[in-house]
Design an enzyme around this catalytic site. Structure first.
Site, PDB file in Angstrom:
ATOM      1  N   LYS A  55       0.830  -1.216   0.000  1.00  0.00           N
ATOM      2  CA  LYS A  55       0.000   0.000   0.000  1.00  0.00           C
ATOM      3  C   LYS A  55       0.858   1.256   0.000  1.00  0.00           C
ATOM      4  O   LYS A  55       0.461   2.294  -0.547  1.00  0.00           O
ATOM      5  CB  LYS A  55      -0.972  -0.005   1.182  1.00  0.00           C
ATOM      6  CG  LYS A  55      -2.315  -0.601   0.837  1.00  0.00           C
ATOM      7  CD  LYS A  55      -2.362  -2.104   0.798  1.00  0.00           C
ATOM      8  CE  LYS A  55      -2.279  -2.754  -0.531  1.00  0.00           C
ATOM      9  NZ  LYS A  55      -2.350  -4.219  -0.464  1.00  0.00           N
ATOM     10  N   GLY A 118       9.889 -22.461  15.852  1.00  0.00           N
ATOM     11  CA  GLY A 118       9.242 -23.452  16.705  1.00  0.00           C
ATOM     12  C   GLY A 118       8.711 -24.627  15.920  1.00  0.00           C
ATOM     13  O   GLY A 118       8.562 -24.580  14.698  1.00  0.00           O
ATOM     14  N   ILE A 183      -2.722  -9.638  -5.790  1.00  0.00           N
ATOM     15  CA  ILE A 183      -1.308  -9.259  -5.689  1.00  0.00           C
ATOM     16  C   ILE A 183      -0.757  -8.863  -7.060  1.00  0.00           C
ATOM     17  O   ILE A 183      -0.099  -7.826  -7.212  1.00  0.00           O
ATOM     18  CB  ILE A 183      -0.488 -10.390  -5.033  1.00  0.00           C
ATOM     19  CG1 ILE A 183      -0.927 -10.570  -3.568  1.00  0.00           C
ATOM     20  CG2 ILE A 183       1.011 -10.099  -5.095  1.00  0.00           C
ATOM     21  CD1 ILE A 183      -0.276 -11.729  -2.838  1.00  0.00           C
ATOM     22  N   GLY A 184      -1.065  -9.655  -8.084  1.00  0.00           N
ATOM     23  CA  GLY A 184      -0.579  -9.358  -9.435  1.00  0.00           C
ATOM     24  C   GLY A 184      -1.094  -8.015  -9.940  1.00  0.00           C
ATOM     25  O   GLY A 184      -0.336  -7.211 -10.498  1.00  0.00           O
ATOM     26  N   ALA A 314      -5.435 -10.224   5.939  1.00  0.00           N
ATOM     27  CA  ALA A 314      -4.951  -9.893   7.277  1.00  0.00           C
ATOM     28  C   ALA A 314      -6.110  -9.717   8.257  1.00  0.00           C
ATOM     29  O   ALA A 314      -6.053 -10.209   9.390  1.00  0.00           O
ATOM     30  CB  ALA A 314      -4.117  -8.624   7.218  1.00  0.00           C
ATOM     31  N   HIS A 439     -22.589  15.589   1.195  1.00  0.00           N
ATOM     32  CA  HIS A 439     -22.333  16.009  -0.181  1.00  0.00           C
ATOM     33  C   HIS A 439     -21.210  17.030  -0.189  1.00  0.00           C
ATOM     34  O   HIS A 439     -21.241  17.948   0.615  1.00  0.00           O
ATOM     35  CB  HIS A 439     -23.605  16.634  -0.765  1.00  0.00           C
ATOM     36  CG  HIS A 439     -23.407  17.185  -2.149  1.00  0.00           C
ATOM     37  ND1 HIS A 439     -23.315  16.369  -3.252  1.00  0.00           N
ATOM     38  CD2 HIS A 439     -23.268  18.459  -2.601  1.00  0.00           C
ATOM     39  CE1 HIS A 439     -23.143  17.113  -4.325  1.00  0.00           C
ATOM     40  NE2 HIS A 439     -23.105  18.387  -3.967  1.00  0.00           N
TER      41      HIS A 439
HETATM   42  C1  LIG Z   1       2.015  -8.768  -1.440  1.00  0.00           C
HETATM   43  C2  LIG Z   1       0.889  -9.016  -0.460  1.00  0.00           C
HETATM   44  C3  LIG Z   1      -0.044  -8.036  -0.243  1.00  0.00           C
HETATM   45  C4  LIG Z   1      -1.078  -8.243   0.661  1.00  0.00           C
HETATM   46  N1  LIG Z   1      -1.978  -7.245   0.865  1.00  0.00           N
HETATM   47  C5  LIG Z   1      -2.986  -7.432   1.742  1.00  0.00           C
HETATM   48  C6  LIG Z   1      -3.903  -6.379   2.018  1.00  0.00           C
HETATM   49  O1  LIG Z   1      -3.810  -5.291   1.469  1.00  0.00           O
HETATM   50  N2  LIG Z   1      -4.888  -6.616   2.905  1.00  0.00           N
HETATM   51  C7  LIG Z   1      -5.031  -7.825   3.529  1.00  0.00           C
HETATM   52  O2  LIG Z   1      -5.953  -7.983   4.307  1.00  0.00           O
HETATM   53  N3  LIG Z   1      -4.161  -8.828   3.300  1.00  0.00           N
HETATM   54  C8  LIG Z   1      -3.147  -8.659   2.426  1.00  0.00           C
HETATM   55  N4  LIG Z   1      -2.245  -9.673   2.228  1.00  0.00           N
HETATM   56  C9  LIG Z   1      -2.444 -10.955   2.926  1.00  0.00           C
HETATM   57  C10 LIG Z   1      -1.945 -10.896   4.362  1.00  0.00           C
HETATM   58  O3  LIG Z   1      -0.624 -10.453   4.382  1.00  0.00           O
HETATM   59  C11 LIG Z   1      -2.074 -12.265   4.985  1.00  0.00           C
HETATM   60  O4  LIG Z   1      -3.396 -12.724   4.857  1.00  0.00           O
HETATM   61  C12 LIG Z   1      -1.712 -12.251   6.462  1.00  0.00           C
HETATM   62  O5  LIG Z   1      -0.407 -11.792   6.646  1.00  0.00           O
HETATM   63  C13 LIG Z   1      -1.874 -13.647   7.059  1.00  0.00           C
HETATM   64  O6  LIG Z   1      -1.515 -13.621   8.400  1.00  0.00           O
HETATM   65  P1  LIG Z   1      -1.010 -14.940   9.146  1.00  0.00           P
HETATM   66  O7  LIG Z   1      -0.803 -14.561  10.553  1.00  0.00           O
HETATM   67  O8  LIG Z   1      -1.903 -16.066   8.841  1.00  0.00           O
HETATM   68  O9  LIG Z   1       0.358 -15.315   8.430  1.00  0.00           O
HETATM   69  P2  LIG Z   1       1.720 -14.526   8.275  1.00  0.00           P
HETATM   70  O10 LIG Z   1       1.501 -13.066   8.261  1.00  0.00           O
HETATM   71  O11 LIG Z   1       2.405 -15.149   7.117  1.00  0.00           O
HETATM   72  O12 LIG Z   1       2.495 -14.829   9.619  1.00  0.00           O
HETATM   73  C14 LIG Z   1       2.973 -16.090   9.944  1.00  0.00           C
HETATM   74  C15 LIG Z   1       4.170 -15.899  10.829  1.00  0.00           C
HETATM   75  O13 LIG Z   1       4.581 -17.154  11.313  1.00  0.00           O
HETATM   76  C16 LIG Z   1       5.982 -17.189  11.364  1.00  0.00           C
HETATM   77  N5  LIG Z   1       6.399 -18.591  11.335  1.00  0.00           N
HETATM   78  C17 LIG Z   1       6.242 -19.477  10.337  1.00  0.00           C
HETATM   79  N6  LIG Z   1       6.741 -20.667  10.703  1.00  0.00           N
HETATM   80  C18 LIG Z   1       7.225 -20.520  11.949  1.00  0.00           C
HETATM   81  C19 LIG Z   1       7.867 -21.380  12.857  1.00  0.00           C
HETATM   82  N7  LIG Z   1       8.116 -22.658  12.560  1.00  0.00           N
HETATM   83  N8  LIG Z   1       8.223 -20.905  14.062  1.00  0.00           N
HETATM   84  C20 LIG Z   1       7.985 -19.602  14.388  1.00  0.00           C
HETATM   85  N9  LIG Z   1       7.401 -18.744  13.556  1.00  0.00           N
HETATM   86  C21 LIG Z   1       7.010 -19.192  12.355  1.00  0.00           C
HETATM   87  C22 LIG Z   1       6.407 -16.401  10.134  1.00  0.00           C
HETATM   88  O14 LIG Z   1       7.730 -15.909  10.291  1.00  0.00           O
HETATM   89  C23 LIG Z   1       5.369 -15.301  10.105  1.00  0.00           C
HETATM   90  O15 LIG Z   1       5.797 -14.143  10.778  1.00  0.00           O
HETATM   91  C24 LIG Z   1      -1.183  -9.474   1.349  1.00  0.00           C
HETATM   92  C25 LIG Z   1      -0.219 -10.470   1.145  1.00  0.00           C
HETATM   93  C26 LIG Z   1       0.812 -10.235   0.255  1.00  0.00           C
HETATM   94  C27 LIG Z   1       1.843 -11.298   0.060  1.00  0.00           C
END
Ligand SMILES: Cc1cc2nc3c(=O)[nH]c(=O)nc-3n(C[C@H](O)[C@H](O)[C@H](O)COP(=O)(O)OP(=O)(O)OC[C@H]3O[C@@H](n4cnc5c(N)ncnc54)[C@H](O)[C@@H]3O)c2cc1C
Length: 462
Positions: A55, A118, A183-184, A314, A439
């Site tokens: 963003k 972990g 994303i694309g 997110a 408005h």
């Molecule tokens: C380019 C891009 C743009 C995006 N834009 C948007 C947007 O505008 N709005 C929106 O809502 N969503 C957006 N998203 C999607 C959003 O980023 C994800 O849906 C969100 O981050 C998912 O959260 P999560 O906690 O499931 O996973 P993640 O954010 O991937 O977090 C998982 C975490 O777990 C950690 N982890 C993994 N394995 C281990 C382990 N074994 N031990 C310890 N830690 C570990 C990782 O390091 C990571 O920090 C976008 C994604 C991308 C790639």
């Protein structure tokens, strides 16, 4: 607090992204003791490699476009180019500020943050840094990473993922983007504004294929106008290196030369080798299976965020994390209605929606029960001032509630908040029509659309 062998946390969370940290913050707020294990940076994909950096790039792109178009508004400005290091500095400053704030928040809620990779070691423990962390409950939140196709190697230089694209220290002359999803499309939008010749290759018949077809068509029209090229129904068949870049081929015989290829075909779950299956967690193609309360088949284990096969957003991760925390604290949270989750593609123009598409409504209710209305932003004063084109499309069940709101146009993402109230409160068109919209605002376009659907259009033809 250092963990010792006698400590058993109420909740141990594996992964500190949107899903994991939201669960941690809410659980701690509700008085539970929480350990949060993160191998990288707190905040995960969204903060460091997703929502926030993209963003910021899109905002820089908007400023570039506005500078180029300034004369149309009677403003004298000269566009001299993009200082990519300056763009990265701005983006990284935004991330750093939010990262610091998040670290402070987690510390202030007394969450035990454990830095390290972990692994699930039993149904009630996670091993990290050679230590066993015990919990009454475990929340899996290890998120997702960019996917590729068999035989398509992401080298980080000429064939890149969104992770690399966010750190690219040069502006390519041309790029092929594989995948016309959110994303694309967002990268295509940024790069075009930065002066890149962009071609999107999408296997399905439309860009942003999960949106109502009308939104896809409006975006395609806008992209055509902006000179962003796209090949639809074009399946990728291969990429080869040329002297200066790449040559991308599609199954229908097209070849496109460019400086680089961005692979944006989706994201896959991070679960391999983390002990999930070994400890009895039911999985499907790497995703952890959950019910509507984000419970896995193992009573002590929940999963949230991109790791679960729900919408990869997110704010979905936040909501799922909060839901789990509240359930574990003994509250009675209600399951998430995923249709009621707002979805925004922040390209120029933006695509925003909530509820279901017309096609889905017809499938659910039958064609004769579905009413649609399109309100053209040409009739909206503020949109005219911004010189944006687009539409708001409403999908209604005949004589009933509005079940879908689909918007295309500049800043439409900011309107999705109201649209989501309309959908989630099952508003009737006449009820929304009753509400006075300021408005001139773009929110007025939503009001006008409902006035028209309620049979009393104001700035629209009968
Ligand atoms: C380019 C891009 C743009 C995006 N834009 C948007 C947007 O505008 N709005 C929106 O809502 N969503 C957006 N998203 C999607 C959003 O980023 C994800 O849906 C969100 O981050 C998912 O959260 P999560 O906690 O499931 O996973 P993640 O954010 O991937 O977090 C998982 C975490 O777990 C950690 N982890 C993994 N394995 C281990 C382990 N074994 N031990 C310890 N830690 C570990 C990782 O390091 C990571 O920090 C976008 C994604 C991308 C790639």
């Amino acid at each position: 607090m250092a963990n010792d062998a006698s400590t058993v946390f109420d909740v141990v969370i594996l992964g500190g992204g949107s899903g994991g940290y939201a669960a941690a913050l809410r659980a701690a707020q509700l008085g539970l003791s929480v350990a949060l294990v993160e191998k990288g940076e707190l905040g995960g994909t969204c903060l460091h490699r997703g929502c926030i950096p993209t963003k910021a790039l899109l905002h820089a792109a908007e400023i570039a476009d506005e500078t180029k178009e300034a004369a149309e508004f009677g403003v004298l400005a000269t566009f001299q180019g993009i200082d990519i290091n300056g763009v990265h500095k701005y983006k990284d400053d935004v991330i750093a500020g939010l990262y610091k704030g998040l670290q402070g928040l987690v510390a202030s809620r007394k969450v035990t943050f454990i830095q390290g990779e972990g692994k699930l070691s039993s149904q009630t423990s996670v091993d990290v840094n050679g230590q066993r962390i015990e919990g009454r409950h475990i929340v899996l939140a290890t998120g997702s990473v960019p996917k590729s196709l068999p035989g398509l190697t992401i080298d980080g230089d000429r064939v890149i993922s969104s992770d690399h694209a966010l750190k690219l220290d040069r502006i390519p002359k041309s790029a092929v983007i594989l995948g016309g999803g959110v994303i694309g499309v967002e990268f295509a939008s940024v790069w075009k504004s930065f002066g890149v010749e962009v071609t999107i290759v999408e296997a399905l018949p439309h860009l942003v294929p999960l949106e109502d077809e009308n939104s896809s068509k409006l975006l395609e029209r806008a992209f055509r106008k902006r000179g962003i090229k796209f090949e639809l129904k074009a399946r990728f068949s291969g990429v080869e290196y040329t002297e200066t870049g790449v040559r991308v081929s599609t199954e229908n015989g097209k070849q496109i030369d460019a400086d680089l290829l961005l692979v944006a075909i989706g994201r896959g779950p991070v679960s391999a080798g983390l002990g999930y299956e070994e400890n009895g967690v039911a999985m499907d193609r790497g995703y952890v299976l959950v019910d509507e309360y984000m419970r896995t088949n193992v009573p002590t284990i929940s999963a949230v965020g991109d790791l679960a096969p729900t919408l990869q957003l997110a704010h979905v991760g936040f909501a799922e994390g909060i839901l789990v925390a509240e359930r574990l604290a003994g509250l009675k949270p209600v399951p998430i209605d995923y249709d009621g989750v707002p979805r925004v593609t922040y390209s120029n123009p933006e695509v925003a929606s909530v509820g279901i598409s017309e096609a889905k409504a017809v499938e659910l209710y039958g064609k004769e029960k579905v009413v649609t209305l399109k309100y053209n932003l040409a009739g909206n004063g503020k949109s005219k001032i911004l010189k944006t084109a687009g539409e708001i499309k409403l999908v209604q069940v005949k004589d009933g509630a509005v079940v879908g709101v689909h918007m295309v146009g500049a800043r439409m993402g900011e309107q999705v908040g109201e649209a989501q109230l309309i959908y989630n409160w099952e508003a009737l068109p006449a009820e929304v029509a009753q509400l006075i919209h300021a408005h001139p605002t773009q929110s007025e376009a939503l009001g006008e659309a409902h006035l028209a659907l309620a049979g009393k259009p104001l700035h629209a033809h009968d």
